[in-house]
Design a protein around this motif. Sequence first.
Motif, PDB file in Angstrom:
ATOM      1  N   PHE A  78       0.844  -1.201   0.000  1.00  0.00           N
ATOM      2  CA  PHE A  78       0.000   0.000   0.000  1.00  0.00           C
ATOM      3  C   PHE A  78       0.883   1.257   0.000  1.00  0.00           C
ATOM      4  CE2 PHE A  78      -3.226  -3.038   1.699  1.00  0.00           C
ATOM      5  CZ  PHE A  78      -4.168  -2.855   0.699  1.00  0.00           C
ATOM      6  N   ALA A  79       1.938   1.241   0.797  1.00  0.00           N
ATOM      7  CA  ALA A  79       2.818   2.419   0.894  1.00  0.00           C
ATOM      8  C   ALA A  79       3.470   2.715  -0.461  1.00  0.00           C
ATOM      9  CB  ALA A  79       3.873   2.190   1.969  1.00  0.00           C
ATOM     10  N   GLU A  80       3.910   1.672  -1.167  1.00  0.00           N
ATOM     11  CA  GLU A  80       4.522   1.866  -2.504  1.00  0.00           C
ATOM     12  C   GLU A  80       3.588   2.612  -3.446  1.00  0.00           C
ATOM     13  OE1 GLU A  80       5.348  -1.913  -4.362  1.00  0.00           O
ATOM     14  OE2 GLU A  80       6.802  -2.393  -2.777  1.00  0.00           O
ATOM     15  N   ARG A  81       2.300   2.426  -3.239  1.00  0.00           N
ATOM     16  CA  ARG A  81       1.286   3.038  -4.111  1.00  0.00           C
ATOM     17  C   ARG A  81       0.722   4.324  -3.512  1.00  0.00           C
ATOM     18  NH1 ARG A  81       1.424  -2.398  -4.583  1.00  0.00           N
ATOM     19  NH2 ARG A  81       0.899  -3.361  -6.595  1.00  0.00           N
ATOM     20  N   ASN A  82       1.326   4.797  -2.408  1.00  0.00           N
ATOM     21  CA  ASN A  82       0.854   6.021  -1.744  1.00  0.00           C
ATOM     22  C   ASN A  82      -0.608   5.885  -1.305  1.00  0.00           C
ATOM     23  OD1 ASN A  82       1.013   8.653  -0.756  1.00  0.00           O
ATOM     24  ND2 ASN A  82       0.319   9.545  -2.705  1.00  0.00           N
ATOM     25  N   VAL A  83      -0.926   4.724  -0.738  1.00  0.00           N
ATOM     26  CA  VAL A  83      -2.289   4.453  -0.270  1.00  0.00           C
ATOM     27  C   VAL A  83      -2.277   4.320   1.256  1.00  0.00           C
ATOM     28  CG1 VAL A  83      -4.221   2.824  -0.287  1.00  0.00           C
ATOM     29  CG2 VAL A  83      -2.911   3.201  -2.383  1.00  0.00           C
ATOM     30  N   LYS A  84      -3.169   5.061   1.914  1.00  0.00           N
ATOM     31  CA  LYS A  84      -3.376   4.883   3.356  1.00  0.00           C
ATOM     32  C   LYS A  84      -4.632   4.041   3.561  1.00  0.00           C
ATOM     33  CE  LYS A  84      -1.359   9.074   5.268  1.00  0.00           C
ATOM     34  NZ  LYS A  84      -1.656  10.344   5.973  1.00  0.00           N
ATOM     35  N   VAL A  85      -4.546   3.044   4.426  1.00  0.00           N
ATOM     36  CA  VAL A  85      -5.719   2.206   4.693  1.00  0.00           C
ATOM     37  C   VAL A  85      -6.246   2.482   6.090  1.00  0.00           C
ATOM     38  CG1 VAL A  85      -5.148   0.337   3.100  1.00  0.00           C
ATOM     39  CG2 VAL A  85      -4.261   0.263   5.411  1.00  0.00           C
ATOM     40  N   ILE A  86      -7.563   2.403   6.213  1.00  0.00           N
ATOM     41  CA  ILE A  86      -8.198   2.624   7.512  1.00  0.00           C
ATOM     42  C   ILE A  86      -9.453   1.762   7.595  1.00  0.00           C
ATOM     43  CG2 ILE A  86      -9.501   4.671   6.699  1.00  0.00           C
ATOM     44  CD1 ILE A  86      -8.856   5.895   9.536  1.00  0.00           C
ATOM     45  N   ALA A  87      -9.589   1.056   8.720  1.00  0.00           N
ATOM     46  CA  ALA A  87     -10.744   0.168   8.921  1.00  0.00           C
ATOM     47  C   ALA A  87     -11.736   0.856   9.852  1.00  0.00           C
ATOM     48  CB  ALA A  87     -10.265  -1.149   9.525  1.00  0.00           C
ATOM     49  N   ILE A  88     -12.943   0.342   9.862  1.00  0.00           N
ATOM     50  CA  ILE A  88     -13.970   0.876  10.750  1.00  0.00           C
ATOM     51  C   ILE A  88     -14.862  -0.262  11.217  1.00  0.00           C
ATOM     52  CG2 ILE A  88     -15.360   1.537   8.703  1.00  0.00           C
ATOM     53  CD1 ILE A  88     -16.705   3.636  10.420  1.00  0.00           C
ATOM     54  N   SER A  89     -15.237  -0.229  12.493  1.00  0.00           N
ATOM     55  CA  SER A  89     -16.388  -1.030  12.925  1.00  0.00           C
ATOM     56  C   SER A  89     -17.129  -0.209  13.970  1.00  0.00           C
ATOM     57  CB  SER A  89     -15.982  -2.420  13.440  1.00  0.00           C
ATOM     58  OG  SER A  89     -15.942  -2.450  14.843  1.00  0.00           O
ATOM     59  N   VAL A  90     -18.373  -0.563  14.204  1.00  0.00           N
ATOM     60  CA  VAL A  90     -19.210   0.272  15.064  1.00  0.00           C
ATOM     61  C   VAL A  90     -18.933   0.030  16.556  1.00  0.00           C
ATOM     62  CG1 VAL A  90     -21.067   0.550  13.385  1.00  0.00           C
ATOM     63  CG2 VAL A  90     -21.132  -1.381  14.965  1.00  0.00           C
ATOM     64  N   ASP A  91     -17.943  -0.800  16.860  1.00  0.00           N
ATOM     65  CA  ASP A  91     -17.585  -0.997  18.269  1.00  0.00           C
ATOM     66  C   ASP A  91     -16.712   0.158  18.764  1.00  0.00           C
ATOM     67  OD1 ASP A  91     -18.973  -3.451  18.703  1.00  0.00           O
ATOM     68  OD2 ASP A  91     -17.521  -4.396  17.376  1.00  0.00           O
ATOM     69  N   ASP A 132     -21.525   5.459  17.671  1.00  0.00           N
ATOM     70  CA  ASP A 132     -22.807   6.125  17.354  1.00  0.00           C
ATOM     71  C   ASP A 132     -23.187   5.938  15.876  1.00  0.00           C
ATOM     72  OD1 ASP A 132     -21.175   7.834  15.912  1.00  0.00           O
ATOM     73  OD2 ASP A 132     -21.704   9.641  17.042  1.00  0.00           O
ATOM     74  N   ARG A 133     -22.388   5.173  15.154  1.00  0.00           N
ATOM     75  CA  ARG A 133     -22.640   4.815  13.739  1.00  0.00           C
ATOM     76  C   ARG A 133     -22.697   6.026  12.808  1.00  0.00           C
ATOM     77  NH1 ARG A 133     -27.465   0.371  14.018  1.00  0.00           N
ATOM     78  NH2 ARG A 133     -26.834  -0.616  15.934  1.00  0.00           N
ATOM     79  N   SER A 134     -22.096   7.125  13.213  1.00  0.00           N
ATOM     80  CA  SER A 134     -22.214   8.324  12.362  1.00  0.00           C
ATOM     81  C   SER A 134     -21.433   8.149  11.055  1.00  0.00           C
ATOM     82  CB  SER A 134     -21.772   9.580  13.116  1.00  0.00           C
ATOM     83  OG  SER A 134     -20.470   9.401  13.609  1.00  0.00           O
ATOM     84  N   VAL A 135     -20.254   7.529  11.144  1.00  0.00           N
ATOM     85  CA  VAL A 135     -19.474   7.326   9.910  1.00  0.00           C
ATOM     86  C   VAL A 135     -20.142   6.237   9.068  1.00  0.00           C
ATOM     87  CG1 VAL A 135     -17.216   6.725   8.953  1.00  0.00           C
ATOM     88  CG2 VAL A 135     -17.359   8.042  11.085  1.00  0.00           C
ATOM     89  N   ALA A 136     -20.551   5.164   9.727  1.00  0.00           N
ATOM     90  CA  ALA A 136     -21.224   4.065   9.000  1.00  0.00           C
ATOM     91  C   ALA A 136     -22.472   4.587   8.282  1.00  0.00           C
ATOM     92  CB  ALA A 136     -21.597   2.948   9.972  1.00  0.00           C
ATOM     93  N   THR A 137     -23.173   5.510   8.908  1.00  0.00           N
ATOM     94  CA  THR A 137     -24.380   6.067   8.275  1.00  0.00           C
ATOM     95  C   THR A 137     -24.005   6.968   7.099  1.00  0.00           C
ATOM     96  OG1 THR A 137     -25.522   5.952  10.391  1.00  0.00           O
ATOM     97  CG2 THR A 137     -26.489   7.407   8.725  1.00  0.00           C
ATOM     98  N   ALA A 138     -23.002   7.813   7.290  1.00  0.00           N
ATOM     99  CA  ALA A 138     -22.596   8.730   6.206  1.00  0.00           C
ATOM    100  C   ALA A 138     -22.168   7.948   4.964  1.00  0.00           C
ATOM    101  CB  ALA A 138     -21.472   9.639   6.693  1.00  0.00           C
ATOM    102  N   TYR A 139     -21.577   6.766   5.189  1.00  0.00           N
ATOM    103  CA  TYR A 139     -21.090   5.960   4.067  1.00  0.00           C
ATOM    104  C   TYR A 139     -22.054   4.824   3.705  1.00  0.00           C
ATOM    105  CZ  TYR A 139     -16.615   8.355   3.699  1.00  0.00           C
ATOM    106  OH  TYR A 139     -15.649   9.292   3.461  1.00  0.00           O
ATOM    107  N   ASP A 140     -23.247   4.840   4.315  1.00  0.00           N
ATOM    108  CA  ASP A 140     -24.280   3.846   3.996  1.00  0.00           C
ATOM    109  C   ASP A 140     -23.755   2.414   4.140  1.00  0.00           C
ATOM    110  OD1 ASP A 140     -26.885   3.186   3.261  1.00  0.00           O
ATOM    111  OD2 ASP A 140     -26.370   3.040   1.134  1.00  0.00           O
ATOM    112  N   MET A 141     -23.075   2.180   5.274  1.00  0.00           N
ATOM    113  CA  MET A 141     -22.459   0.861   5.489  1.00  0.00           C
ATOM    114  C   MET A 141     -23.382  -0.108   6.224  1.00  0.00           C
ATOM    115  SD  MET A 141     -18.763   2.230   6.707  1.00  0.00           S
ATOM    116  CE  MET A 141     -17.418   2.575   5.568  1.00  0.00           C
TER     117      MET A 141
END
Length: 211
Positions: free
Chosen positions: A59-72, A101-110
């Motif tokens: 991912f770094a070679e491609r200049n990509v940052k990864v980030i995970a999410i869960s509602v916990d 509070d699921r605010s990010v999950a809601t914004a991204y319709d997850m």
Amino acid sequence: MALRLGDQAPNFSADTTEGTIDFHQWLGDSWGILFSHPADYTPVCTTELGTVSKLKDQFAERNVKVIAISVDDLESHNGWIKDIDETQNTTMNFPIIADPDRSVATAYDMIHPNADDKMTVRSVFIIGPDKKIKLTLTYPASTGRNFQELLRVVDSLQLTSKHKVATPADWKDGEDCIIVPAVSNDQIPDLFPKGHREVKPYLRYTPQPNK
Ligand code: BEZ
């Protein structure tokens, strides 16, 4: 409404296992992959996070940052990370967003209530340096994702954002590309000096321009 390709990726501020972030600031000039997990301490998610951890250099070679999410919450995430490190033989090296509070999950319709009204599905968003959404994927909770495929898509997105090509079925970095229909035959020698082959007037291949 669901997010579509070309839409601005919603910005948010959130607590993560690597501190509080403003998402757009955290992305900076990088490409980003935001991917959701149904819940902490679940088996498929545990393997996914371990797999992504081991791909850090790619991912770094491609200049990509990864980030995970869960509602916990953060406490749950921090406990789970110890299990991920132990069972997947890795050291987690990217943040997990806490979204109780699921605010990010809601914004991204997850959250897809007809699949499950509490947990997120396995969503993936690839976001360009312009903060626009370049790819969306939705997998069910029961199917772990193929992260080699995400790297392959990033290679295609980065290539096709700079050159007037598209990538054919099952393409991999280094293979021949398709000249986009908007390029006329007259333009080809200037744009693609490595040459081209015409199978049909609408199907023209050229060696990968950035190799
Ligand atoms: C898992 O990550 O293993 C999982 C989560 C929810 C349902 C099924 C599997």
